[in-house]
Design a protein around this motif. Structure first.
Motif, PDB file in Angstrom:
ATOM      1  N   GLU A  21       0.827  -1.206   0.000  1.00 27.64           N
ATOM      2  CA  GLU A  21       0.000   0.000   0.000  1.00 27.64           C
ATOM      3  C   GLU A  21       0.858   1.251   0.000  1.00 27.64           C
ATOM      4  O   GLU A  21       0.523   2.245  -0.665  1.00 27.64           O
ATOM      5  N   SER A  62     -14.368  -7.869   5.325  1.00 24.63           N
ATOM      6  CA  SER A  62     -13.441  -6.743   5.488  1.00 24.63           C
ATOM      7  C   SER A  62     -12.318  -6.798   4.456  1.00 24.63           C
ATOM      8  O   SER A  62     -11.981  -5.798   3.818  1.00 24.63           O
ATOM      9  N   TRP A  63     -11.728  -8.002   4.254  1.00 24.86           N
ATOM     10  CA  TRP A  63     -10.635  -8.153   3.289  1.00 24.86           C
ATOM     11  C   TRP A  63     -11.127  -7.961   1.862  1.00 24.86           C
ATOM     12  O   TRP A  63     -10.421  -7.372   1.032  1.00 24.86           O
ATOM     13  N   ARG A  87      -4.593  -6.121  -3.961  1.00 22.54           N
ATOM     14  CA  ARG A  87      -5.826  -6.854  -4.244  1.00 22.54           C
ATOM     15  C   ARG A  87      -5.620  -8.361  -4.108  1.00 22.54           C
ATOM     16  O   ARG A  87      -6.461  -9.067  -3.537  1.00 22.54           O
ATOM     17  N   CYS A  99      -5.252  -9.296  -0.290  1.00 24.81           N
ATOM     18  CA  CYS A  99      -6.546  -9.192   0.392  1.00 24.81           C
ATOM     19  C   CYS A  99      -7.467 -10.335  -0.009  1.00 24.81           C
ATOM     20  O   CYS A  99      -8.203 -10.880   0.826  1.00 24.81           O
ATOM     21  N   LYS A 110     -11.274  -4.373  -2.862  1.00 24.95           N
ATOM     22  CA  LYS A 110     -12.186  -3.826  -3.876  1.00 24.95           C
ATOM     23  C   LYS A 110     -12.598  -4.910  -4.879  1.00 24.95           C
ATOM     24  O   LYS A 110     -12.701  -4.663  -6.079  1.00 24.95           O
ATOM     25  N   ARG A 126     -11.473  -4.339   1.255  1.00 18.74           N
ATOM     26  CA  ARG A 126     -10.143  -3.720   1.118  1.00 18.74           C
ATOM     27  C   ARG A 126      -9.524  -4.035  -0.237  1.00 18.74           C
ATOM     28  O   ARG A 126      -8.793  -3.226  -0.807  1.00 18.74           O
TER      29      ARG A 126
END
Length: 611
Positions: free
Chosen positions: A413, A443-444, A422, A425, A449, A447
């Protein structure tokens, strides 16, 4: 294609006979798996492997040494500090900073060497002791080479001070000099000590040295020509040594531990103000005289000779071949590059020498379970191929724990490595789903997307709700915020939870409007419509009319649409009949409740219009 400098090193695998049996192997990022196969072209014998083992061959075994790990960790901080040296600094200020960095690197090497030496002494197993002693020799050679490069390439000592630096270099690396000096100076009468004449040492300034040397030279030449000490062979031999006579010096060869010790001693007595440009001549001749044709130069000799010839690229090349890892050449080359000594040397495959060696060193660090974090910073300072290399290596890091995964994720990040973020996650989301940790999985996926995976997890949440009658991880669902827009199913999950919250707060009108909008907007999955219609029952049965006539008609249309397109289930006939009975009962209750609510709504709305 460039020719190889020599045959590659052969690695023998114990218990394996490659002449009789064929081998198979598979490459990894930092190691290779090797095993013996049962395949044999020539003989049709019983296919039973004689060596049923799989071997792991690592190319950078030094990263697994506890002591050398300190070398890697300590030098990492020095490396980062060097990269931040202000490029605008010039002249003496920049040179002094670069010399200080070089000395810091050497102090780390020496500290590791001393620790390794203590471990070698304390080792109970002779084999381990020999291995540690061998490593001490390698570290000693590394510091010897680095120190010489510091004198010649970084300090760039001129004639005069050059010999003083070389004297310090020899004194530092020939242990006997310091120990003998301590013994001699510590005795009651140093000049009477047995080792007094075995020390060619110096503690004078350059001016004092030049004056005394000039006086020695003139006096010694006169005494030798006059045969003043002809009756005393030892004194005459001493005169010849002070005149720098090569034959006389070689007669005392046993006092000189190696050819570069002989070189510096020879320069001290024959040419103390030697110019840097003349060093290569003295170095080559000293090597030839000292070896005397009895043996060939060792790799260390070739490296030192290349340094005395001021051939930086040859020094780096020889060190790359001789040393067992990339630490030395990577850091030395980086330092020399900051000294502006390698700017013109680009390699044919799109990188320069500094970057190529740093990439190789960083790649080796990534083979270790914890040192890979150091490798990230080395990749960061490789402008051409560092980013691509980091992306390739970071994808291979095993995410054994969530803590390690968070470290990797933070690194990605910080560097805007979107695809890697991506991917990580998504891996963590899938792992959480397998462990039935739906909150973590959602949640993951948010994150990452990842709309498809968010839809999958949302479906699992809805399925659990249908089975248990309540939601898990309410805090997460209640605080989705804009993230719920990632996918329609996630939006529905968030809004459906909002409906329940409104209902709990007795905001029945708002809850009814939201429930109807979820169905009419088709955002709710069709398989969940019956659940939504069932949720509408308590609102339809309230004393106060909640749904208007128009809203009730919409609910009726949804119910009829659902019952007219009932899906075919793959269940047994008995289960199918039971489900049909339950479904029929629900539908009848809904129709009755909707009809009653419609009548109440029409009467209420008609009364309001009449008034």
């Amino acid at each position: 294609m460039e020719e190889l400098d020599g045959e590659p090193t052969v690695t023998l695998i114990p218990g394996v006979n490659s002449k009789k049996n064929q081998m198979c192997f598979d490459w990894g990022p930092g190691e290779m798996l090797v095993c013996e196969t049962s395949f044999n072209k020539k003989e049709k014998s019983e296919m039973v492997p004689s060596c049923p083992f799989i071997y792991i061959i690592r190319k950078d075994v030094d990263v697994y040494s506890q002591i050398l790990r300190k070398l890697f960790n300590e030098s990492h901080g020095i490396f980062l500090g060097l990269q931040r040296i202000d490029e605008e600094l010039t002249g003496k200020s920049r040179k002094s900073q670069l010399v200080r960095v070089s000395k810091n690197y050497r102090s780390v090497i020496r500290a590791c060497m001393e620790e390794m030496h203590q471990v070698a002494i304390a080792a109970k197993d002779p084999a381990n002791g020999r291995q540690f002693s061998s490593q001490v020799s390698i570290l000693s050679a590394m510091e010897l080479i680095w120190n010489l490069c510091e004198i010649l390439f970084i300090e760039v000592a001129p004639a005069g001070p050059l010999l003083l630096h070389l004297l310090d270099w020899v004194r530092l690396h020939v242990c006997e000099v310091d120990s003998l000096s301590a013994d001699v100076l510590g005795s009651e009468n140093p000049s009477k000590h047995d080792s007094f004449w075995n020390l060619p040492g110096n503690t004078q300034t350059l001016t004092e040295l030049e004056l005394k040397w000039q006086h020695w030279h003139e006096e010694c030449e006169r005494y030798l020509q006059d045969s003043t000490f002809a009756t005393s062979p030892h004194l005459e031999s001493l005169l010849k040594i002070m005149l720098g006579d090569e034959a006389a010096l070689l007669e005392q060869k046993e006092l000189l531990s190696n050819w570069y010790h002989f070189l510096v001693t020879r320069l001290l007595y024959s040419n103390p103000t030697v110019k840097p440009i003349d060093l290569h001549y003295y170095a080559q001749s000293s090597l030839d005289l000292f070896l005397g044709g009895e043996s060939s130069p060792e790799p260390l000799d070739n490296i030192l000779l290349a340094a005395f010839e001021f051939d930086i690229h040859q020094v780096i090349k020889e060190c790359s071949i001789a040393l067992s890892n990339w630490w030395f050449v990577a850091h030395l080359t980086d330092l020399l590059d900051h000294c502006k000594l390698l700017q013109s040397h680009n390699l044919y495959f799109g990188s320069n020498m500094r970057e190529f060696l740093l990439l190789e060193y960083a790649s080796g660090l990534f083979a270790h379970p914890s040192l890979w974090q150091l490798g990230v910073d080395y990749f960061d300072y490789c402008p051409e191929l560092g980013r691509v290399s980091l992306e390739l290596h970071i994808e291979r890091i095993p995410l054994n724990t969530e803590q390690k995964a968070l470290k990797v994720l933070r690194i990605c990040e910080q560097r805007q490595m979107t695809e890697q973020v991506r991917s990580i996650c998504k891996i963590l989301a899938m792992r959480a789903v397998r462990n039935n940790r739906l909150g973590s999985a959602l949640s993951w996926s948010i994150r990452a997307k990842d709309a498809a995976f968010a839809t999958l997890v949302s479906d699992r949440f809805l399925r659990d709700y249908c089975e248990r009658g309540c939601f898990s991880d309410l805090d997460l669902i209640d605080n989705l915020g804009p993230a719920m827009m990632l996918s329609d199913r996630l939006t529905f999950l968030g809004k459906y939870r909002e409906f329940h919250r409104m209902y709990g707060e007795k905001r029945f009108a708002d809850a009814a409007s939201l429930l109807l909008s979820l169905m009419t907007s088709r955002i709710a999955p069709r398989s969940f419509w019956m659940t939504l219609l069932t949720d509408a029952l308590p609102l339809l049965e309230q004393k106060q009319v909640i749904f208007s006539a128009e809203q009730t008609y919409e609910l009726m249309r949804c119910l009829e649409d659902l019952t007219s397109r009932r899906p075919v289930h793959g269940e047994s006939d008995t289960e199918q009949l039971q489900d049909d009975d339950i479904e029929t009962t629900k539908v009848e209750m809904l129709r009755l409740s909707l009809a009653r609510n419609l009548a109440r709504a029409i009467i209420r709305e008609g009364s309001l219009e009449g008034s």
